[in-house]
Design an enzyme around this catalytic site. Structure first.
Site, mmCIF file in Angstrom:
data_model
loop_
_atom_site.group_PDB
_atom_site.id
_atom_site.type_symbol
_atom_site.label_atom_id
_atom_site.label_comp_id
_atom_site.label_asym_id
_atom_site.label_seq_id
_atom_site.Cartn_x
_atom_site.Cartn_y
_atom_site.Cartn_z
ATOM 1 N N GLY A 129 0.853 -1.222 -0.022
ATOM 2 C CA GLY A 129 -0.112 0.110 0.052
ATOM 3 C C GLY A 129 0.886 1.152 0.132
ATOM 4 C CG MET A 130 0.394 6.142 -0.458
ATOM 5 S SD MET A 130 -0.922 7.330 -1.164
ATOM 6 C CE MET A 130 -1.752 7.501 0.107
ATOM 7 C CG LEU A 131 2.296 4.118 6.167
ATOM 8 C CD1 LEU A 131 3.178 5.657 6.119
ATOM 9 C CD2 LEU A 131 1.207 4.376 7.168
ATOM 10 C CB ILE A 180 -5.857 -8.190 7.909
ATOM 11 C CG1 ILE A 180 -5.551 -7.709 9.245
ATOM 12 C CG2 ILE A 180 -7.193 -7.489 7.433
ATOM 13 C CD1 ILE A 180 -5.062 -6.645 9.351
ATOM 14 C CE1 TYR A 229 -10.493 4.379 6.315
ATOM 15 C CE2 TYR A 229 -10.577 6.768 6.689
ATOM 16 C CZ TYR A 229 -9.827 5.691 6.570
ATOM 17 O OH TYR A 229 -8.580 5.760 6.624
ATOM 18 C CE LYS A 280 -7.902 3.318 10.022
ATOM 19 N NZ LYS A 280 -7.018 2.346 9.682
HETATM 20 N N1 LIG Z 1 -4.461 7.287 2.656
HETATM 21 C C1 LIG Z 1 -4.949 8.253 3.601
HETATM 22 O O1 LIG Z 1 -5.318 9.569 3.103
HETATM 23 C C2 LIG Z 1 -5.193 7.970 4.997
HETATM 24 C C3 LIG Z 1 -5.242 8.954 5.658
HETATM 25 C C4 LIG Z 1 -5.447 8.672 7.285
HETATM 26 C C5 LIG Z 1 -5.107 7.499 7.819
HETATM 27 N N2 LIG Z 1 -4.871 6.616 6.844
HETATM 28 C C6 LIG Z 1 -4.413 5.234 7.196
HETATM 29 O O2 LIG Z 1 -3.288 5.078 7.272
HETATM 30 C C7 LIG Z 1 -2.857 3.461 6.938
HETATM 31 C C8 LIG Z 1 -2.292 3.224 5.501
HETATM 32 O O3 LIG Z 1 -3.200 3.795 4.527
HETATM 33 P P1 LIG Z 1 -2.809 3.788 3.076
HETATM 34 O O4 LIG Z 1 -3.422 4.892 2.254
HETATM 35 O O5 LIG Z 1 -1.270 3.396 2.854
HETATM 36 O O6 LIG Z 1 -3.722 2.539 2.493
HETATM 37 P P2 LIG Z 1 -3.713 1.641 1.309
HETATM 38 O O7 LIG Z 1 -2.492 2.422 0.170
HETATM 39 O O8 LIG Z 1 -5.035 1.554 0.764
HETATM 40 O O9 LIG Z 1 -3.081 0.388 1.561
HETATM 41 C C9 LIG Z 1 -3.657 -0.604 2.289
HETATM 42 C C10 LIG Z 1 -3.084 -2.047 1.966
HETATM 43 O O10 LIG Z 1 -3.971 -3.178 2.605
HETATM 44 C C11 LIG Z 1 -4.240 -4.092 1.678
HETATM 45 N N3 LIG Z 1 -5.342 -4.565 2.166
HETATM 46 C C12 LIG Z 1 -6.797 -4.318 2.066
HETATM 47 N N4 LIG Z 1 -7.661 -5.195 2.599
HETATM 48 C C13 LIG Z 1 -6.710 -6.407 3.161
HETATM 49 C C14 LIG Z 1 -7.017 -7.336 3.903
HETATM 50 N N5 LIG Z 1 -8.330 -7.817 3.955
HETATM 51 N N6 LIG Z 1 -6.053 -8.259 4.323
HETATM 52 C C15 LIG Z 1 -4.546 -7.784 3.967
HETATM 53 N N7 LIG Z 1 -4.453 -6.814 3.393
HETATM 54 C C16 LIG Z 1 -5.428 -5.957 2.718
HETATM 55 C C17 LIG Z 1 -4.487 -3.444 0.577
HETATM 56 O O11 LIG Z 1 -4.552 -4.285 -0.834
HETATM 57 P P3 LIG Z 1 -5.448 -3.459 -1.857
HETATM 58 O O12 LIG Z 1 -5.011 -2.426 -2.207
HETATM 59 O O13 LIG Z 1 -5.285 -4.803 -2.868
HETATM 60 O O14 LIG Z 1 -6.947 -3.342 -1.345
HETATM 61 C C18 LIG Z 1 -3.301 -2.216 0.435
HETATM 62 O O15 LIG Z 1 -2.235 -3.013 -0.064
HETATM 63 C C19 LIG Z 1 -4.454 2.972 7.060
HETATM 64 O O16 LIG Z 1 -4.536 2.476 8.462
HETATM 65 C C20 LIG Z 1 -5.434 4.269 6.752
HETATM 66 O O17 LIG Z 1 -6.591 4.012 7.157
HETATM 67 C C21 LIG Z 1 -4.742 6.640 5.295
#
Ligand SMILES: NC(=O)c1ccc[n+]([C@@H]2O[C@H](COP(=O)([O-])OP(=O)(O)OC[C@H]3O[C@@H](n4cnc5c(N)ncnc54)[C@H](OP(=O)(O)O)[C@@H]3O)[C@@H](O)[C@H]2O)c1
Length: 283
Positions: free
Chosen positions: A10-12, A36, A124, A128
């Protein structure tokens, strides 16, 4: 340290991998290799890797999608955290988990501190928040980092969306009644490393410094990218057909992080310039 990153594609997650592998023994795993939402999968990957630290960057992050698929959203963002916590419990494993500014309702007029009461406006945010509660209830050692408005090299994000639009149209409408702090996932990964290596536990807010509306953010993206021929028009959130309500003001205070580490996050404008490859901004 032996570290397992969940959601490492994922992004982070991908920035955490890049950042941490230089100093630690890091393994990454993502959907496809485990789910998960399945408790036995979580127990298996934790037992096989036997890490000292588990970083959970796996999540269901499509904010509008969560309104349509509440069950999956809660299964990943809340049930998944419980599964990980139970798999780590009693093994001395520290869990690092991420949450969001969207657990707040945006009615405060000063930056949200870690102890402010949550009141999510959308599914969402609610999922969380339940994940946070499961983390606290079911794990022995945990670090919870709330962040906001992330963008990075991997995955869909606002910066990429604005630049893509700018190559297709000459006028872009962007909301100017939601205020937050854009955060470069690489900066967040560096700050997370500091907290992990410092042994911190508990709740921390971490974003880049400063604040802006999505409209101001879009204007700066286009300015820094040299796309000065594009017009950005400020609109109200009501003018957008989106299923999830967003908080109007969700700036997080990073004071606790600064006081405990002696470090401050970069201003979001500097981080954005760095992300866009402008010289002299590396930090
Ligand atoms: N993005 C934002 O603006 C933002 C803001 C505030 C907080 N956050 C938090 O920061 C954290 C990282 O966010 P991010 O934007 O990096 O998220 P992301 O890019 O969506 O990455 C999440 C990863 O988790 C994987 N995933 C989804 N469902 C899953 C499952 N059932 N089992 C195992 N892996 C699974 C996704 O795979 P797929 O891509 O194939 O679904 C993806 O590789 C999260 O906790 C998010 O809530 C993000």
């Amino acid at each position: 340290m032996k570290i397992l990153v969940l959601g490492h594609k994922g992004m982070l997650g991908s920035d955490l991998m890049l950042r941490l592998t230089a100093a630690h023994d890091v393994t990454g795993i993502d959907i496809g290799d485990f789910d998960i939402t399945a408790g036995d999968d979580c127990a298996r990957v934790i037992a096989e890797c036997s890490p000292e630290v588990v970083i959970n960057a796996a999540a269901y992050t499509n904010v509008d999608g969560c309104e349509a698929d509440r069950e999956r959203c809660f299964a990943v963002n809340a049930g998944g955290v419980k599964n990980i916590a139970l798999a780590c419990r009693g093994r001395g494993i520290r869990i690092v988990h991420f949450s969001t500014d969207y657990i707040f309702d945006g009615r405060k007029e000063t930056p949200y501190v870690e102890a402010d009461p949550p009141a999510p406006l959308n599914v969402y945010g609610a999922s969380k928040l339940e994940g946070e509660r499961f983390l606290e209830a079911f794990s022995d050692h945990w670090l919870l980092i709330r962040t906001a408005w992330l963008y990075g090299q991997n995955g869909k994000n606002f910066v990429k969306a604005i630049l893509e639009k700018a190559s297709a149209v000459k006028t872009i409408d962007v909301v100017d009644d939601q205020i937050g702090a854009p955060t470069y996932s690489r900066d967040l990964a560096a700050a997370v490393q500091l907290l992990i290596e410092g042994g911190q536990e508990g709740v921390y807010h971490l974003t880049n410094r400063g604040r802006c509306s999505w409209y101001e953010f879009a204007c700066k993206i286009l300015l820094y990218a040299g796309k000065t021929d594009i017009t950005v028009r400020p609109i109200r959130s009501q003018g957008l057909a989106r299923s999830a309500v967003r908080p109007a003001w969700s700036v997080l205070s990073t004071r606790k992080f600064s006081e405990e580490t002696g470090k401050t996050m970069r201003f979001w404008q500097i981080a954005l310039q760095d992300y866009l490859g402008l010289t002299g901004c590396r930090g």
